[in-house]
Design a protein around this motif. Structure first.
Motif, short mmCIF file in Angstrom:
data_model
loop_
_atom_site.label_atom_id
_atom_site.label_comp_id
_atom_site.label_asym_id
_atom_site.label_seq_id
_atom_site.Cartn_x
_atom_site.Cartn_y
_atom_site.Cartn_z
N VAL A 121 0.85 -1.20 0.00
CA VAL A 121 0.00 0.00 0.00
C VAL A 121 0.88 1.25 0.00
O VAL A 121 0.60 2.23 -0.69
CB VAL A 121 -0.98 0.00 1.21
CG1 VAL A 121 -1.88 1.22 1.16
CG2 VAL A 121 -1.79 -1.30 1.25
N GLU A 162 -4.73 -1.45 5.22
CA GLU A 162 -5.36 -2.33 4.21
C GLU A 162 -6.83 -1.92 4.00
O GLU A 162 -7.32 -1.91 2.86
CB GLU A 162 -5.32 -3.79 4.67
CG GLU A 162 -3.97 -4.47 4.56
CD GLU A 162 -4.06 -5.95 4.99
OE1 GLU A 162 -5.18 -6.46 5.22
OE2 GLU A 162 -3.02 -6.59 5.09
N ALA A 167 -7.04 1.01 1.69
CA ALA A 167 -6.78 0.65 0.30
C ALA A 167 -7.97 -0.09 -0.31
O ALA A 167 -8.36 0.16 -1.46
CB ALA A 167 -5.51 -0.19 0.22
#
Ligand SMILES: Cc1cc2nc3c(=O)[nH]c(=O)nc-3n(C[C@H](O)[C@H](O)[C@H](O)COP(=O)(O)OP(=O)(O)OC[C@H]3O[C@@H](n4cnc5c(N)ncnc54)[C@H](O)[C@@H]3O)c2cc1C
Length: 388
Positions: A55, A312, A315
């Motif tokens: 990321v 996460e 993203a």
């Protein structure tokens, strides 16, 4: 709403900064509101696994992090008393080859500064504590403690364990004190030279009911850091942390290996933090509001993956908005939840149990995960906890 709504991210912690940076790079008008007047370099470190570094690559700061961080070759787990090795988990080149990015450990303040700097500074507002959020159906009205207001299309609650947005969705409920605290201290590696001992780049010392995780937080290996997990039945301080002491550390780790004793001897300041959790939430989003990170799945830090899950989440949320089209934000939010709930809940559970990498195991399901490549699961028509 046109294709690119105006989005407010509440909280510029690691999850909120990631969300803001990724949304801005994807072309969304995104404002980030943070309650703190400024950020300081808090004495703490953080692991960034390959799952997070992928990321960071998209944000454009992977190389800077690679330069600033320490690159351990292994995660070692050792018996706290005898020093016997319980696991040797390969990282270093193995991680780059097999998981698609480096595994690094860094100073949390340095990481945070870099992430905040990657935001559009003209759309980053400090000293803005959200006190109310009103979803009017066609827009959301935000009210801040200083009396100002704003109107946006969508709101991301990245406002941590005591999230105001979570409270709006699910009502007031204090997080659960896990019965564990974490001590955190940064030690000058210079001091450790006085000892004829090996200070490994990433090692967790374990005994029955407590542990100490130790690693470097800078690539030049000048700053060494430990973070503990120690049972403490109650947390009655009413603050997010308190000062601890060398004496308290000596008591907590009595009988531990000489390497741990040396770290305690070299400790100048040490803080103590309550570890808070929540059970998996039944609701991650409602109409124009959506949660990420500690706002929806706070966990004990024993897998070193709490911020990783927040990043996460950020993203995946942006991926889902792009996939479905932001005008269909409710479907996008449900797609996001569908693709994050299981993983975040599993990481919460393993963190709670504190079993991660204690003995040799394959960590590929965590480190090998690529939020951009993982096939998307479609929501079931009426999946549990779904508001749409
Ligand atoms: C001891 C310890 C060690 C850890 N080690 C690791 C590790 O090695 N690796 C890892 O991945 N994770 C680790 N974690 C977990 C990690 O710190 C958290 O999971 C992570 O910080 C969550 O990020 P977040 O952005 O969701 O929330 P936060 O970092 O809590 O950020 C929330 C932000 O929102 C702001 N905010 C709150 N309320 C408002 C409001 N009303 N209005 C405006 N702004 C608001 C806050 O000021 C804050 O800046 C550790 C945690 C602890 C306690």
């Amino acid at each position: 709403m046109n294709n690119k709504p105006t989005i407010a991210v509440i909280g510029a912690g690691l999850g909120g900064a990631a969300a803001g940076a990724l949304l801005q790079r994807a072309g969304y008008t995104t404002k980030v509101y943070e309650q703190a007047p400024t950020f300081s370099r808090l004495g703490a470190g953080i692991h960034l696994g390959p799952n997070v570094m992928k990321v960071m690559r998209r944000i454009g700061i992977e190389e800077q992090l690679n330069s600033m961080g320490s690159h351990p070759d292994h995660w070692f787990s050792r018996d706290g008393m005898t020093g016997e090795y319980q696991s040797r988990i390969p990282l270093g080149e193995f991680a780059r080859q097999n998981y698609g990015a480096a595994y690094i450990t860094v100073h949390r303040g340095d990481l945070h500064e870099l992430m905040v700097a990657s935001l559009d500074q003209e759309k980053l507002y400090f000293d803005k504590r959200l006190v109310d959020v009103e979803d009017r159906g066609d827009k959301v009205v935000l009210t801040f403690a200083d009396g100002t207001t704003d109107e946006v299309d969508l709101v991301i609650g990245a406002d941590g364990v005591n999230s105001c947005i979570r409270e709006k969705l699910l009502g007031t409920e204090a997080p659960i004190y896990s019965g564990w605290v974490a001590h955190r201290a940064i030690i000058s590696a210079e001091k450790l030279k006085a000892y004829d001992l090996d200070f490994e780049a990433c090692v967790k010392w374990w005994s029955e009911d407590r542990h100490m995780m130790v690693y470097f937080v800078t690539g030049d290996e000048k700053e060494y850091y430990y973070v503990t997990g120690v049972p403490e039945p109650e947390w009655s301080h009413g603050t997010s942390f308190v000062e601890s002491s060398q004496q308290e550390m000596r008591q907590a780790f009595e009988g531990y290996h000489p390497t741990v004793q040396a770290l305690i001897d070299c400790t100048e300041t040490v803080t103590k933090w309550p570890l808070l959790e929540r059970n998996p939430l039944p609701l991650w989003h409602d109409n124009r509001l959506v949660l990420l990170g500690d706002a929806c799945h706070p966990m004990k830090p024993h897998m070193a993956q709490g911020a990783a899950m927040a990043i996460e989440d950020a993203a995946m949320l942006v991926r889902c908005l792009d996939e479905v089209g932001a005008e269909h934000y409710q479907q996008a939010f449900e797609l996001y939840r569908t693709n994050r709930f299981e993983r975040a809940s599993r990481v919460q559970k393993v963190s709670h149990d504190n079993t991660w990498l204690r003995y040799d195991e394959d960590p590929a399901w965590v480190f090998g995960y690529d939020v951009y490549e993982v096939p998307l699961k479609q929501p079931e028509a009426a999946s549990e906890g779904s508001p749409v």
